[in-house]
Design an enzyme around this catalytic site. Sequence first.
Site, PDB file in Angstrom:
ATOM      1  N   ASP A 181      49.892  56.672  36.679  1.00  0.00           N
ATOM      2  CA  ASP A 181      50.671  56.125  35.569  1.00  0.00           C
ATOM      3  C   ASP A 181      50.762  54.615  35.779  1.00  0.00           C
ATOM      4  O   ASP A 181      51.801  54.092  36.182  1.00  0.00           O
ATOM      5  CB  ASP A 181      52.063  56.770  35.558  1.00  0.00           C
ATOM      6  CG  ASP A 181      52.942  56.218  34.443  1.00  0.00           C
ATOM      7  OD1 ASP A 181      52.406  55.573  33.516  1.00  0.00           O
ATOM      8  OD2 ASP A 181      54.172  56.416  34.503  1.00  0.00           O
ATOM      9  N   GLU A 189      52.869  53.504  46.112  1.00  0.00           N
ATOM     10  CA  GLU A 189      53.611  52.541  45.289  1.00  0.00           C
ATOM     11  C   GLU A 189      53.638  51.186  45.989  1.00  0.00           C
ATOM     12  O   GLU A 189      53.878  51.107  47.189  1.00  0.00           O
ATOM     13  CB  GLU A 189      55.045  53.058  45.071  1.00  0.00           C
ATOM     14  CG  GLU A 189      56.032  52.071  44.533  1.00  0.00           C
ATOM     15  CD  GLU A 189      55.624  51.482  43.188  1.00  0.00           C
ATOM     16  OE1 GLU A 189      55.737  50.251  43.035  1.00  0.00           O
ATOM     17  OE2 GLU A 189      55.179  52.244  42.311  1.00  0.00           O
ATOM     18  N   TYR A 219      50.911  54.691  41.724  1.00  0.00           N
ATOM     19  CA  TYR A 219      51.969  53.994  40.962  1.00  0.00           C
ATOM     20  C   TYR A 219      53.211  54.893  40.884  1.00  0.00           C
ATOM     21  O   TYR A 219      53.764  55.134  39.807  1.00  0.00           O
ATOM     22  CB  TYR A 219      51.483  53.630  39.557  1.00  0.00           C
ATOM     23  CG  TYR A 219      50.114  53.001  39.503  1.00  0.00           C
ATOM     24  CD1 TYR A 219      49.943  51.643  39.741  1.00  0.00           C
ATOM     25  CD2 TYR A 219      48.976  53.764  39.228  1.00  0.00           C
ATOM     26  CE1 TYR A 219      48.671  51.063  39.699  1.00  0.00           C
ATOM     27  CE2 TYR A 219      47.716  53.203  39.179  1.00  0.00           C
ATOM     28  CZ  TYR A 219      47.569  51.839  39.421  1.00  0.00           C
ATOM     29  OH  TYR A 219      46.329  51.275  39.374  1.00  0.00           O
ATOM     30  N   CYS A 273      50.168  53.774  29.424  1.00  0.00           N
ATOM     31  CA  CYS A 273      51.261  53.003  28.844  1.00  0.00           C
ATOM     32  C   CYS A 273      50.936  52.591  27.411  1.00  0.00           C
ATOM     33  O   CYS A 273      51.804  52.325  26.603  1.00  0.00           O
ATOM     34  CB  CYS A 273      51.519  51.763  29.700  1.00  0.00           C
ATOM     35  SG  CYS A 273      52.946  50.795  29.209  1.00  0.00           S
ATOM     36  N   GLN A 313      61.671  54.856  33.267  1.00  0.00           N
ATOM     37  CA  GLN A 313      61.346  55.095  31.861  1.00  0.00           C
ATOM     38  C   GLN A 313      62.549  54.733  30.986  1.00  0.00           C
ATOM     39  O   GLN A 313      63.692  55.021  31.339  1.00  0.00           O
ATOM     40  CB  GLN A 313      60.973  56.571  31.654  1.00  0.00           C
ATOM     41  CG  GLN A 313      59.696  56.991  32.362  1.00  0.00           C
ATOM     42  CD  GLN A 313      58.448  56.378  31.749  1.00  0.00           C
ATOM     43  OE1 GLN A 313      58.460  55.882  30.638  1.00  0.00           O
ATOM     44  NE2 GLN A 313      57.343  56.416  32.497  1.00  0.00           N
TER      45      GLN A 313
END
Length: 296
Positions: free
Chosen positions: A269, A219, A198, A295, A169
């Site tokens: 996410d 992931e 994710y 997002c 982030q």
Amino acid sequence: WKERIFEETLKRIGKVEGVEFSLPVKAANPWNYRGRASFHVDKGAWGFFGGKSHSVIDIDECPIVDPVVNRAFKGIKRALSGKKHGIYAVEVVGSPIDNRAVASFYVYEEKKVDWLGCLSGVEGLKGFEVRLSTERKGRGESICAGGDTVLSYGVQGLTLKAGIGLFSQVNLTQNEQLVQKVIEYAGLSGRETVVDLYAGVGNFTLPLSRSARAAIGVESSVGAVEFAEENARINGTKGASFHAAEAAPWLKQEIKNLEKTRPCVLVLDPPRGGGPDVVRMISEARPERVVYVSCS
């Protein structure tokens, strides 16, 4: 504006009326918050593109960029200006726990540069990599590296590490609030299995695991999974496991198992494009709760 756009979309496409929205969670500081920045380099100028152009506006610092990143950028620019280096872009990322930064240099051709010698005196720079991309797009291939390029930051009292090219982030102060909101919306009691699609390096998975029976992070980046597993180790997290897989195929394969896992909370996410394939399968997995971080 985002609320109004989203509300209109829900009404028009989803036929959903009367949705209640919480107030936006404000950032503590609107300045010096960006933990990473990409600068362009052209004709001796180092900075950002001008409005509606590809002309680089020369700068020494940016008022919304973290002071650690600004300091490293200024030193890099001073160290390499006037040299034949072939750089067309540089990404500088802060490592808050070290109070230092790392940098990725993107070059369009290999030139004889003493990278280590040039950059060794840059204040606040702890490591770097040089990547060759002849077409000036994508990450290209790594042709040189020096120092320590691992980023370290804190969230919810945990220490997380990530490689320089992995997603993190951009506003770590807001990330703390974001993770807290995800924990709040997940509503864990200690009995649930949490599936974090994710998952990255475990930014949500590891904080959630402390209030869950088990937490599973999925992931696609093998490098990110390796860091996520290391983060679980260094924080002494027992209930988290990670899988290197694309979200949609993994979910399709595990749907039967998730149907039997009760209660189950699904956290996702996805990147900017969203997760349309995953969304279609969520109802089949029948989780008790879905926490979707968008997002957009």
